[in-house]
Write a protein that holds these residues in place. Structure first.
Motif, PDB file in Angstrom:
ATOM      1  N   TYR A   1       0.786  -1.118   0.087  1.00  0.00           N
ATOM      2  CA  TYR A   1      -0.074   0.114   0.014  1.00  0.00           C
ATOM      3  C   TYR A   1       0.994   1.222   0.002  1.00  0.00           C
ATOM      4  N   GLY A   2       0.288   2.342  -0.816  1.00  0.00           N
ATOM      5  CA  GLY A   2       1.156   3.604  -0.585  1.00  0.00           C
ATOM      6  C   GLY A   2       0.576   3.898   0.975  1.00  0.00           C
ATOM      7  N   MET A   3       1.375   4.678   1.823  1.00  0.00           N
ATOM      8  CA  MET A   3       1.263   5.286   2.840  1.00  0.00           C
ATOM      9  C   MET A   3       1.569   6.696   3.245  1.00  0.00           C
ATOM     10  N   GLY A   4       0.591   7.435   3.826  1.00  0.00           N
ATOM     11  CA  GLY A   4       1.016   8.737   3.907  1.00  0.00           C
ATOM     12  C   GLY A   4       0.894   9.437   5.250  1.00  0.00           C
ATOM     13  N   TRP A   5       1.224  10.577   5.367  1.00  0.00           N
ATOM     14  CA  TRP A   5       1.051  11.514   6.700  1.00  0.00           C
ATOM     15  C   TRP A   5       0.271  12.691   6.261  1.00  0.00           C
ATOM     16  N   PHE A   6      -0.530  13.116   7.005  1.00  0.00           N
ATOM     17  CA  PHE A   6      -1.190  14.322   6.842  1.00  0.00           C
ATOM     18  C   PHE A   6      -1.308  15.107   8.310  1.00  0.00           C
ATOM     19  N   ARG A   7      -1.563  16.156   8.143  1.00  0.00           N
ATOM     20  CA  ARG A   7      -1.577  17.130   9.440  1.00  0.00           C
ATOM     21  C   ARG A   7      -2.983  18.133   9.532  1.00  0.00           C
ATOM     22  N   GLN A   8      -3.407  18.309  10.508  1.00  0.00           N
ATOM     23  CA  GLN A   8      -4.256  19.579  10.404  1.00  0.00           C
ATOM     24  C   GLN A   8      -4.096  20.375  11.759  1.00  0.00           C
ATOM     25  N   ALA A   9      -3.739  21.558  11.425  1.00  0.00           N
ATOM     26  CA  ALA A   9      -3.419  22.620  12.581  1.00  0.00           C
ATOM     27  C   ALA A   9      -4.834  23.285  13.064  1.00  0.00           C
ATOM     28  N   PRO A  10      -4.845  24.047  14.405  1.00  0.00           N
ATOM     29  CA  PRO A  10      -6.039  24.370  14.761  1.00  0.00           C
ATOM     30  C   PRO A  10      -6.641  25.524  13.650  1.00  0.00           C
ATOM     31  N   GLY A  11      -8.054  25.545  13.085  1.00  0.00           N
ATOM     32  CA  GLY A  11      -8.335  26.512  12.328  1.00  0.00           C
ATOM     33  C   GLY A  11      -8.050  26.218  10.705  1.00  0.00           C
ATOM     34  N   LYS A  12      -7.432  25.272  10.653  1.00  0.00           N
ATOM     35  CA  LYS A  12      -6.888  25.161   9.114  1.00  0.00           C
ATOM     36  C   LYS A  12      -7.459  23.763   8.611  1.00  0.00           C
ATOM     37  N   GLU A  13      -7.368  23.565   7.382  1.00  0.00           N
ATOM     38  CA  GLU A  13      -7.932  22.265   6.703  1.00  0.00           C
ATOM     39  C   GLU A  13      -6.553  21.357   6.871  1.00  0.00           C
ATOM     40  N   ARG A  14      -7.105  19.995   6.550  1.00  0.00           N
ATOM     41  CA  ARG A  14      -5.868  19.017   6.770  1.00  0.00           C
ATOM     42  C   ARG A  14      -5.160  19.276   5.602  1.00  0.00           C
ATOM     43  N   GLU A  15      -3.692  18.930   5.694  1.00  0.00           N
ATOM     44  CA  GLU A  15      -2.921  19.217   4.455  1.00  0.00           C
ATOM     45  C   GLU A  15      -2.033  17.745   4.356  1.00  0.00           C
ATOM     46  N   PHE A  16      -1.774  17.731   3.230  1.00  0.00           N
ATOM     47  CA  PHE A  16      -0.503  16.622   3.042  1.00  0.00           C
ATOM     48  C   PHE A  16       1.031  16.703   3.582  1.00  0.00           C
ATOM     49  N   VAL A  17       1.417  15.938   4.080  1.00  0.00           N
ATOM     50  CA  VAL A  17       2.894  16.084   4.743  1.00  0.00           C
ATOM     51  C   VAL A  17       3.711  15.213   3.838  1.00  0.00           C
ATOM     52  N   ALA A  18       3.405  13.937   3.823  1.00  0.00           N
ATOM     53  CA  ALA A  18       4.698  13.037   3.144  1.00  0.00           C
ATOM     54  C   ALA A  18       3.955  11.733   2.826  1.00  0.00           C
ATOM     55  N   ALA A  19       4.399  11.349   1.713  1.00  0.00           N
ATOM     56  CA  ALA A  19       3.940   9.768   1.332  1.00  0.00           C
ATOM     57  C   ALA A  19       5.131   9.001   0.769  1.00  0.00           C
ATOM     58  N   ILE A  20       4.868   7.666   0.894  1.00  0.00           N
ATOM     59  CA  ILE A  20       5.940   6.599   0.588  1.00  0.00           C
ATOM     60  C   ILE A  20       5.112   5.725  -0.254  1.00  0.00           C
ATOM     61  N   SER A  21       5.750   5.274  -1.468  1.00  0.00           N
ATOM     62  CA  SER A  21       5.107   4.300  -2.319  1.00  0.00           C
ATOM     63  C   SER A  21       5.077   3.130  -1.484  1.00  0.00           C
ATOM     64  N   GLY A  22       4.356   1.878  -2.181  1.00  0.00           N
ATOM     65  CA  GLY A  22       4.246   0.693  -1.785  1.00  0.00           C
ATOM     66  C   GLY A  22       5.665   0.057  -1.554  1.00  0.00           C
ATOM     67  N   ASN A  23       6.472   0.186  -2.460  1.00  0.00           N
ATOM     68  CA  ASN A  23       8.032  -0.657  -2.371  1.00  0.00           C
ATOM     69  C   ASN A  23       8.752   0.199  -1.488  1.00  0.00           C
ATOM     70  N   GLY A  24       8.418   1.366  -1.034  1.00  0.00           N
ATOM     71  CA  GLY A  24       9.221   2.235  -0.381  1.00  0.00           C
ATOM     72  C   GLY A  24      10.448   3.023  -1.121  1.00  0.00           C
ATOM     73  N   VAL A  25      10.276   3.057  -2.387  1.00  0.00           N
ATOM     74  CA  VAL A  25      11.405   3.333  -3.208  1.00  0.00           C
ATOM     75  C   VAL A  25      11.081   4.979  -3.433  1.00  0.00           C
ATOM     76  N   SER A  26       9.895   5.122  -3.716  1.00  0.00           N
ATOM     77  CA  SER A  26       9.571   6.807  -3.789  1.00  0.00           C
ATOM     78  C   SER A  26       8.933   7.464  -2.734  1.00  0.00           C
ATOM     79  N   THR A  27       9.285   8.543  -2.483  1.00  0.00           N
ATOM     80  CA  THR A  27       8.677   9.417  -1.414  1.00  0.00           C
ATOM     81  C   THR A  27       8.421  10.879  -1.905  1.00  0.00           C
ATOM     82  N   ARG A  28       7.569  11.382  -1.276  1.00  0.00           N
ATOM     83  CA  ARG A  28       7.484  12.732  -1.689  1.00  0.00           C
ATOM     84  C   ARG A  28       6.930  13.642  -0.281  1.00  0.00           C
TER      85      ARG A  28
END
Length: 118
Positions: free
Chosen positions: A31-58
């Protein structure tokens, strides 16, 4: 798939934290896996993601060079190593899983609070 995020806490600016997201119910090795975050009063935003094979990150621009996402498939866990934390990183951090490994998030964890004091 159930996702359990952990590792949040209260730290000072410049400190480091490592978040963990452990999956249960099914292996997420491909599975691709990711992290998101939401600060008070703000929308949830993308933080980081990693591909299923672990090779690709963003990363979102604001964390590049400071955060590292990696996975240990043997533990069905993805991590977010956060270094040089700033108060702007304060948020609830969520992990997510994407069975299609195409940045379409189907499963979400419950979130872990990260608070960075100045």
């Amino acid at each position: 798939v159930q996702l359990q995020a952990s590792g949040g806490g209260l730290v000072q600016a410049g400190d480091s934290l490592r978040l963990a997201c452990t999956a249960s119910g099914r292996t997420v090795s491909y599975y691709g896996m990711g992290w998101f975050r939401q600060a008070p009063g703000k929308e949830r935003e993308f933080v980081a993601a990693i591909s299923g094979n672990g090779v690709s990150t963003r990363y979102t621009d604001s964390v590049k060079g400071r955060f590292i996402i990696f996975r240990v498939n043997a533990k069905n866990t993805v991590y977010l190593q956060m270094n040089s934390l700033t108060p702007e990183d304060t948020a609830v951090y969520y992990c997510a899983a994407d069975p299609s490994d195409s940045l379409r998030w189907s499963y979400w964890g419950q979130g872990t609070q990260v608070t960075v004091s100045s």
